[in-house]
Write a protein that holds these residues in place. Structure first.
Motif, PDB file in Angstrom:
ATOM      1  N   VAL A 201       3.401  -9.867   1.782  1.00 19.26           N
ATOM      2  CA  VAL A 201       3.219  -8.879   0.718  1.00 19.26           C
ATOM      3  C   VAL A 201       2.817  -7.527   1.309  1.00 19.26           C
ATOM      4  N   THR A 204       5.410  -4.929   2.611  1.00 23.25           N
ATOM      5  CA  THR A 204       6.159  -4.141   1.625  1.00 23.25           C
ATOM      6  C   THR A 204       5.427  -2.854   1.253  1.00 23.25           C
ATOM      7  N   LEU A 305      -4.883  -4.963  -0.472  1.00 24.91           N
ATOM      8  CA  LEU A 305      -3.959  -5.558  -1.439  1.00 24.91           C
ATOM      9  C   LEU A 305      -4.219  -5.028  -2.843  1.00 24.91           C
ATOM     10  N   ARG A 306      -5.485  -4.928  -3.218  1.00 23.75           N
ATOM     11  CA  ARG A 306      -5.804  -4.422  -4.565  1.00 23.75           C
ATOM     12  C   ARG A 306      -5.370  -2.965  -4.727  1.00 23.75           C
ATOM     13  N   SER A 308      -3.052  -1.403  -3.250  1.00 22.24           N
ATOM     14  CA  SER A 308      -1.597  -1.234  -3.211  1.00 22.24           C
ATOM     15  C   SER A 308      -0.908  -1.889  -4.406  1.00 22.24           C
ATOM     16  N   HIS A 310      -1.504  -5.054  -5.737  1.00 22.63           N
ATOM     17  CA  HIS A 310      -1.285  -6.511  -5.667  1.00 22.63           C
ATOM     18  C   HIS A 310      -2.595  -7.242  -5.922  1.00 22.63           C
ATOM     19  N   VAL A 313      -2.347 -11.137  -5.905  1.00 23.68           N
ATOM     20  CA  VAL A 313      -2.200 -11.658  -4.536  1.00 23.68           C
ATOM     21  C   VAL A 313      -3.516 -11.523  -3.786  1.00 23.68           C
TER      22      VAL A 313
END
Length: 486
Positions: A201, A204, A305-306, A308, A310, A313
């Motif tokens: 993830v 990307t 991740l948060r 971006s 996601h 995820v």
């Protein structure tokens, strides 16, 4: 009565260690050691240090810091693989150096390792706690600051989550190493899947401009060097603790099935897997956001991740990561308890630590490392613990690298001739020693000072207690007798 010089240089007979450790059940296979190694190496560090070191020292070149540290660790791992195959005794470096160089030097190496295990248990517990609190924060849940931090850090009194995690692991290990290995194997698979999910993830969300310049310009900072090769070097010293898992599994070689094959495959295999995962996470993480965004962030993977987009995820990865961090606690607590058991077994610490329970488990030693881990985790902050782990580890690494020279002279004589041997002898042992020394020299001043204090404390304990109560005072006969009776 032995003189001081005789006490310092007296060596343990390897056949005595064979007798002493014969009651430990040899039940661990290659897959168990791979799980222990990967579970210990790929722990708190992979979810925290890439971001922290990138922000403080290396920038996008943090991946190079991991690679250089891996090369040094790899050199030493070869020495550990040969040592554990030739002498599969509990206590790893402590027992090996005791046989090769003598009791005093074995004690120093073991004492250095003990600092590693004490602090590593607290460090991993602290990292687990940080990620757990980051996981529950989006749900509107939080713990009072008094129960979330070490003493003196943001109003903290005790890191409650870390303390509970350490106690849970101790209770699991008290049931026996086979039960712990089964849990470890499952959790390691989950953790590796979590890392792979992050990579899939996160790639990307990479923005190429975050890699420029890949090696930032050097400047002096309050945290030491940043940028340039100086920053990469500073990063190597700080993240070296990321690779200490292979050292911890060696402490359990007395419980390995067919250690001639099991130990080299477990040690070297787990390190290779870990290097690939570490470099991958470091490259993706600094590609997602500018390295400076990770400053003072104890859970950079979940944050990236948060930020971006996601969040789901991030929650999945952090949930698995928190559970998976128990694998590192299992590995470090297991190794530390075996080392403390070895000290008690040899009389260098109170002999009751070397006694087993009715099911042949060293649970007295396990209780000690559990209590110390909880106390250390409550007194010292996360960032401070990191470099102290590396200091103790590197001292032991230097001893083991040099120990290969003494081992080779005795292989096939009083020590069995192992099926695995360190390649490019006698060059690689010297490179392992020099590499460890260089990394040690790059540690922060505080780490060196506290390592020195720990060393002096070890000297006092050895000369005041250990040398007087050692079983070698009566040539080990009483200890072998006690071992058979136990």
């Amino acid at each position: 009565m032995a003189s001081l010089k005789e006490k310092i240089f007296r060596k343990e007979d390897p056949s005595v260690y064979d007798t002493k450790d014969a009651h430990l059940v040899r039940s661990l296979r290659v897959r168990d050691f791979l799980a222990l190694g990967v579970g210990t190496i790929v722990s708190t560090s992979i979810f925290t240090l890439p971001g922290v070191v990138a922000a403080q020292h290396a920038g996008p070149a943090v991946a190079l810091s991991f690679l250089v540290a891996a090369i040094v660790a790899g050199l030493v791992a070869f020495a550990y693989a040969e040592m554990s195959a030739a002498m599969p005794f509990a206590g790893s470096a402590y027992s090996w150096i005791n046989v090769i160089f003598g009791e005093f030097f074995g004690w120093i190496a073991g004492w250095a390792l003990l600092a590693e295990y004490f602090i590593a248990v607290a460090f991993v517990g602290s990292g687990l706690s940080s990620n757990f609190r980051g996981l529950i924060a989006p749900l509107g849940l939080s713990l009072p600051k008094q129960l979330s931090n070490a003493v003196g850090v943001n109003g903290g009194v005790i890191d409650l989550v870390a303390a509970i995690a350490i106690v849970i692991v101790a209770l699991l290990l008290s049931r026996g190493v086979s039960s712990a290995a089964r849990v470890e194997n499952v959790l390691v698979v989950l953790k590796v899947l979590a890392v792979l999910l992050f990579l899939a993830v996160g790639v990307t969300a990479i923005k190429a401009h975050n890699y420029v310049p890949f090696i930032p310009k050097y400047r002096a900072t309050a945290d030491g060097a940043f940028g340039g090769w100086q920053g990469i070097y500073a990063g190597v010293s700080e993240i070296f603790l990321a690779y200490i898992g292979f050292d911890s599994i060696a402490a359990n070689s007395a419980e390995a099935k067919d250690p001639q094959k099991t130990m080299p495959r477990g040690i070297l295999g787990s390190l290779v897997i870990a290097v690939v995962l570490f470099v991958g996470v470091a490259l993706v993480l600094v590609g997602m956001f500018k390295y400076s965004d990770y400053a003072n962030n104890a859970e950079p993977v979940g944050w990236a991740l948060r930020e971006s987009g996601h969040a789901v995820v991030a929650s999945v990865v952090q949930a698995i990561a928190v559970i998976g961090m128990f694998t590192a606690l299992i590995g470090m607590t297991l190794a530390g308890s075996r080392l403390i058991y070895s000290f008690g077994r040899d009389g260098l610490l109170p002999k009751w630590l070397g006694k087993l329970d009715s099911k042949k488990r060293p649970n007295r030693a396990l209780a000690v490392i559990t209590v110390v881990g909880v106390v250390v985790g409550s007194l010292f902050p996360f960032a401070f613990l990191a470099q102290l782990i590396s200091a103790g580890t590197l001292i032991a690494f230097m001893f083991v690298s040099l120990g290969v020279y003494g081992l080779r002279r005795r292989e096939g004589k009083d020590i069995q001739n192992p099926s695995f041997k360190m390649p490019f002898y006698p060059v690689l042992p010297a490179l392992g020693f020099i590499g460890s020394l260089i990394v040690f020299w790059g540690l922060g001043t505080d780490a060196k000072i506290y390592a020195g204090v720990w060393f002096l404390l070890g000297l006092v304990i050895y000369f005041v207690y250990g040398s007087r109560h050692s079983y070698l005072n009566d040539n080990g006969k009483q200890q072998a007798k006690d071992s058979k009776e136990g």
